[in-house]
Design a protein around this motif. Structure first.
Motif, PDB file in Angstrom:
ATOM      1  N   VAL A 134       0.640  -1.140  -0.053  1.00  0.00           N
ATOM      2  CA  VAL A 134      -0.092   0.000   0.046  1.00  0.00           C
ATOM      3  C   VAL A 134       0.830   1.188   0.146  1.00  0.00           C
ATOM      4  O   VAL A 134       1.785   1.283   0.914  1.00  0.00           O
ATOM      5  N   LYS A 135       0.822   2.148  -0.999  1.00  0.00           N
ATOM      6  CA  LYS A 135       1.522   3.373  -1.056  1.00  0.00           C
ATOM      7  C   LYS A 135       0.751   4.385  -0.321  1.00  0.00           C
ATOM      8  O   LYS A 135       1.205   5.600   0.080  1.00  0.00           O
ATOM      9  N   GLU A 136      -0.573   4.492  -0.724  1.00  0.00           N
ATOM     10  CA  GLU A 136      -1.557   5.512  -0.107  1.00  0.00           C
ATOM     11  C   GLU A 136      -2.692   4.833   0.409  1.00  0.00           C
ATOM     12  O   GLU A 136      -3.583   4.209  -0.228  1.00  0.00           O
ATOM     13  N   ALA A 137      -2.848   4.891   1.966  1.00  0.00           N
ATOM     14  CA  ALA A 137      -3.932   4.070   2.437  1.00  0.00           C
ATOM     15  C   ALA A 137      -5.102   5.218   2.286  1.00  0.00           C
ATOM     16  O   ALA A 137      -5.059   6.419   2.617  1.00  0.00           O
ATOM     17  N   LYS A 138      -6.298   4.520   2.342  1.00  0.00           N
ATOM     18  CA  LYS A 138      -7.475   5.211   2.344  1.00  0.00           C
ATOM     19  C   LYS A 138      -8.113   4.927   3.537  1.00  0.00           C
ATOM     20  O   LYS A 138      -8.877   4.118   4.168  1.00  0.00           O
ATOM     21  N   ILE A 139      -8.105   6.088   4.414  1.00  0.00           N
ATOM     22  CA  ILE A 139      -8.391   6.241   5.830  1.00  0.00           C
ATOM     23  C   ILE A 139      -9.729   6.964   6.162  1.00  0.00           C
ATOM     24  O   ILE A 139      -9.741   8.001   5.437  1.00  0.00           O
ATOM     25  N   GLY A 140     -10.514   6.543   7.024  1.00  0.00           N
ATOM     26  CA  GLY A 140     -11.619   7.318   7.138  1.00  0.00           C
ATOM     27  C   GLY A 140     -11.324   8.807   7.727  1.00  0.00           C
ATOM     28  O   GLY A 140     -10.347   8.682   8.542  1.00  0.00           O
ATOM     29  N   ARG A 141     -12.061   9.820   7.157  1.00  0.00           N
ATOM     30  CA  ARG A 141     -11.534  11.074   7.513  1.00  0.00           C
ATOM     31  C   ARG A 141     -11.660  11.432   8.608  1.00  0.00           C
ATOM     32  O   ARG A 141     -10.632  12.278   9.273  1.00  0.00           O
ATOM     33  N   ALA A 142     -12.495  11.112   9.645  1.00  0.00           N
ATOM     34  CA  ALA A 142     -12.687  11.442  10.957  1.00  0.00           C
ATOM     35  C   ALA A 142     -11.345  10.869  11.903  1.00  0.00           C
ATOM     36  O   ALA A 142     -10.951  11.644  12.585  1.00  0.00           O
ATOM     37  N   ILE A 143     -11.248   9.838  11.434  1.00  0.00           N
ATOM     38  CA  ILE A 143      -9.702   9.272  12.079  1.00  0.00           C
ATOM     39  C   ILE A 143      -8.452  10.104  11.710  1.00  0.00           C
ATOM     40  O   ILE A 143      -7.651  10.392  12.469  1.00  0.00           O
ATOM     41  N   GLY A 173     -10.090  -1.559  10.840  1.00  0.00           N
ATOM     42  CA  GLY A 173     -11.173  -0.811  11.151  1.00  0.00           C
ATOM     43  C   GLY A 173     -11.292   0.493  10.735  1.00  0.00           C
ATOM     44  O   GLY A 173     -12.350   1.358  10.743  1.00  0.00           O
ATOM     45  N   SER A 174     -10.067   1.199  10.530  1.00  0.00           N
ATOM     46  CA  SER A 174      -9.931   2.562  10.061  1.00  0.00           C
ATOM     47  C   SER A 174     -10.142   2.852   8.515  1.00  0.00           C
ATOM     48  O   SER A 174     -10.113   3.872   8.160  1.00  0.00           O
ATOM     49  N   GLY A 175     -10.006   1.797   7.710  1.00  0.00           N
ATOM     50  CA  GLY A 175      -9.881   1.967   6.259  1.00  0.00           C
ATOM     51  C   GLY A 175     -11.530   2.312   5.779  1.00  0.00           C
ATOM     52  O   GLY A 175     -12.523   1.817   6.543  1.00  0.00           O
ATOM     53  N   SER A 176     -11.422   3.086   4.789  1.00  0.00           N
ATOM     54  CA  SER A 176     -12.615   3.415   4.359  1.00  0.00           C
ATOM     55  C   SER A 176     -13.224   2.120   3.483  1.00  0.00           C
ATOM     56  O   SER A 176     -12.537   1.053   3.626  1.00  0.00           O
ATOM     57  N   ARG A 177     -14.501   2.088   2.946  1.00  0.00           N
ATOM     58  CA  ARG A 177     -14.891   1.032   2.280  1.00  0.00           C
ATOM     59  C   ARG A 177     -13.949   0.519   1.042  1.00  0.00           C
ATOM     60  O   ARG A 177     -13.527  -0.548   0.988  1.00  0.00           O
ATOM     61  N   ALA A 178     -13.441   1.578   0.323  1.00  0.00           N
ATOM     62  CA  ALA A 178     -12.504   1.576  -0.659  1.00  0.00           C
ATOM     63  C   ALA A 178     -11.218   0.798   0.039  1.00  0.00           C
ATOM     64  O   ALA A 178     -10.439   0.042  -0.602  1.00  0.00           O
ATOM     65  N   GLY A 179     -10.757   1.569   0.926  1.00  0.00           N
ATOM     66  CA  GLY A 179      -9.419   0.811   1.740  1.00  0.00           C
ATOM     67  C   GLY A 179      -9.855  -0.585   2.031  1.00  0.00           C
ATOM     68  O   GLY A 179      -8.997  -1.268   2.024  1.00  0.00           O
ATOM     69  N   LYS A 180     -11.005  -0.776   2.829  1.00  0.00           N
ATOM     70  CA  LYS A 180     -11.003  -2.154   3.086  1.00  0.00           C
ATOM     71  C   LYS A 180     -11.039  -3.272   1.898  1.00  0.00           C
ATOM     72  O   LYS A 180     -10.497  -4.294   2.119  1.00  0.00           O
ATOM     73  N   MET A 181     -11.492  -2.971   0.853  1.00  0.00           N
ATOM     74  CA  MET A 181     -11.292  -3.584  -0.539  1.00  0.00           C
ATOM     75  C   MET A 181     -10.018  -3.792  -0.989  1.00  0.00           C
ATOM     76  O   MET A 181      -9.528  -4.813  -1.361  1.00  0.00           O
ATOM     77  N   GLU A 182      -9.337  -2.546  -0.751  1.00  0.00           N
ATOM     78  CA  GLU A 182      -7.962  -2.855  -1.077  1.00  0.00           C
ATOM     79  C   GLU A 182      -7.181  -3.854  -0.244  1.00  0.00           C
ATOM     80  O   GLU A 182      -6.247  -4.464  -0.580  1.00  0.00           O
TER      81      GLU A 182
END
Length: 370
Positions: A134-143, A173-182
């Motif tokens: 993973v070069k760029e993690a997609k993290i839920g913005r509030a976190i 748990g902190s990944g967005s839905r796209a992050g979880k799919m990644e």
């Protein structure tokens, strides 16, 4: 140098109940060394899939929130939307589930914020220093927006990663839905023709114009698809499905990389409660019987050492007769690793080895009983 991991057992007295012991543990472990003054503090927790009752009681989160407020911080409880079909796949259902499970300001003393927003698309891109997958993690913005990260984890078994502890709580748990799919997949989503009614919502939410409606059914052009996952959250009929094709070892490594993105450069502190040690994740609508006796509470500034200490404690504990663990031991033979015995295709050590390699902490620890 080994990291310090603090531990307290489950014994209680009228003078010192379990909630007071948790507060004492946190303070003994040094949470007060963090400057919380007016800092937004994310308490990352699994809010529990309704039907599962092994998730952490909200009473524990109130202790954590109250300590943070006492130290001048501005705490909030948070989790991200799920990728799988369930009652936590969008913020409205997720909040309903949280409230049903007792996570509301009256019980916890702070607000609940779904980190990646209404449809799981509110994310921040965070560079993963040293990331191999993973070069760029997609993290839920509030976190991502929080100034301080506190993880409060229910330590239990997991069918894909061996166990779920601090690193999984932070990463997956902190990944967005796209992050979880990644993290879960190397592929692109697909359409269930049985469930699809051809409403076109997925197509309208696709920025790549990779989805079209043909003969009353949606179709995804994988040449155009970038795997963002927005179509999954857009579909009200759960007809868009992720492609679960990543290996468990790769999943564990990606999860560690996501966890690093969450805590890198921020003050962070971690708590694991090794109680109700169910064989499966709290994402299940059932939790099955606990496979070992309750052990106690652990806390550390090092999430890697913390997970290692908790794993060691569970593996030293006796298996409870008549549980999923003893069923597997009877069927497959003796195995000193309880997590591998329950889920033979997993190797949880991969996650901690990779997290250590990323500089998140060390697997060596000194256990200090409080």
């Amino acid at each position: 140098m080994p990291s310090k991991v603090y531990f307290t057992n489950m014994r209680a007295t009228p003078e010192l109940n379990l909630l007071q012991k948790l507060e004492k543990l946190m303070k003994s472990a040094g949470i007060g060394e963090i400057d919380f003054k007016k800092q937004f503090t994310a308490i990352k927790i699994h809010l529990g899939e309704p039907g599962n009752i092994a998730y952490l009681r909200p009473n524990f989160s109130k202790v954590v929130a109250d300590v943070i407020k006492e130290l001048g911080g501005k705490p909030f409880l948070t989790d991200s939307n799920t990728l799988y079909v369930g009652r936590r796949k969008d913020a409205l259902e997720h909040l309903d589930a949280a409230y049903e499970n007792g996570y509301n300001p009256f019980c916890t003393g702070c607000q609940v914020i779904i980190a990646d927003g209404l449809k799981g698309t509110d994310e921040a891109l965070i560079l993963v220093e040293g990331g191999e997958y993973v070069k760029e993690a997609k993290i839920g913005r509030a976190i991502a927006d929080a100034d301080i990260i506190i993880s409060l984890s229910h330590f239990k078994g997991h069918e894909l990663t061996g166990f779920g502890g601090a690193v999984k709580n932070l990463g997956m748990g902190s990944g967005s839905r796209a992050g979880k799919m990644e993290m879960h997949s190397e592929g692109k989503p697909s359409i269930s023709e049985e469930k699809c009614i051809g409403c076109g919502r997925c197509a309208r939410n696709c920025a790549q114009r990779a989805i079209s409606i043909k003969a009353g059914k949606a179709s995804i052009d994988h040449e155009k698809c970038v795997g963002c996952g927005r179509c999954i959250s857009a579909c009200p009929f759960d007809a868009v499905m992720p492609d679960w094709d990543g290996s468990n070892d790769v999943l564990n490594k990606k999860m560690a990389e996501y966890a690093k993105a969450v805590i890198f450069g921020k003050p962070n502190f971690h708590i694991c409660l090794v109680i109700d040690v169910s064989p499966f994740c709290d994402c299940h609508v059932e939790n099955d019987a606990a496979v070992t006796p309750d052990i106690g509470f652990f806390a550390s500034f090092d999430p890697v050492a913390l997970d290692q200490a908790c794993a060691d404690a569970v593996m030293k504990a006796p298996a409870i007769s008549g549980t999923y663990l003893t069923d597997q031991l009877h069927e497959n033979g003796a195995d000193p690793d309880h997590f591998h015995a329950m889920h033979p295709t997993t190797k949880w050590q991969v996650m901690l080895e990779h997290a250590e390699k990323l500089g998140m902490g060390t697997r060596k620890y000194e256990l200090i009983e409080v």
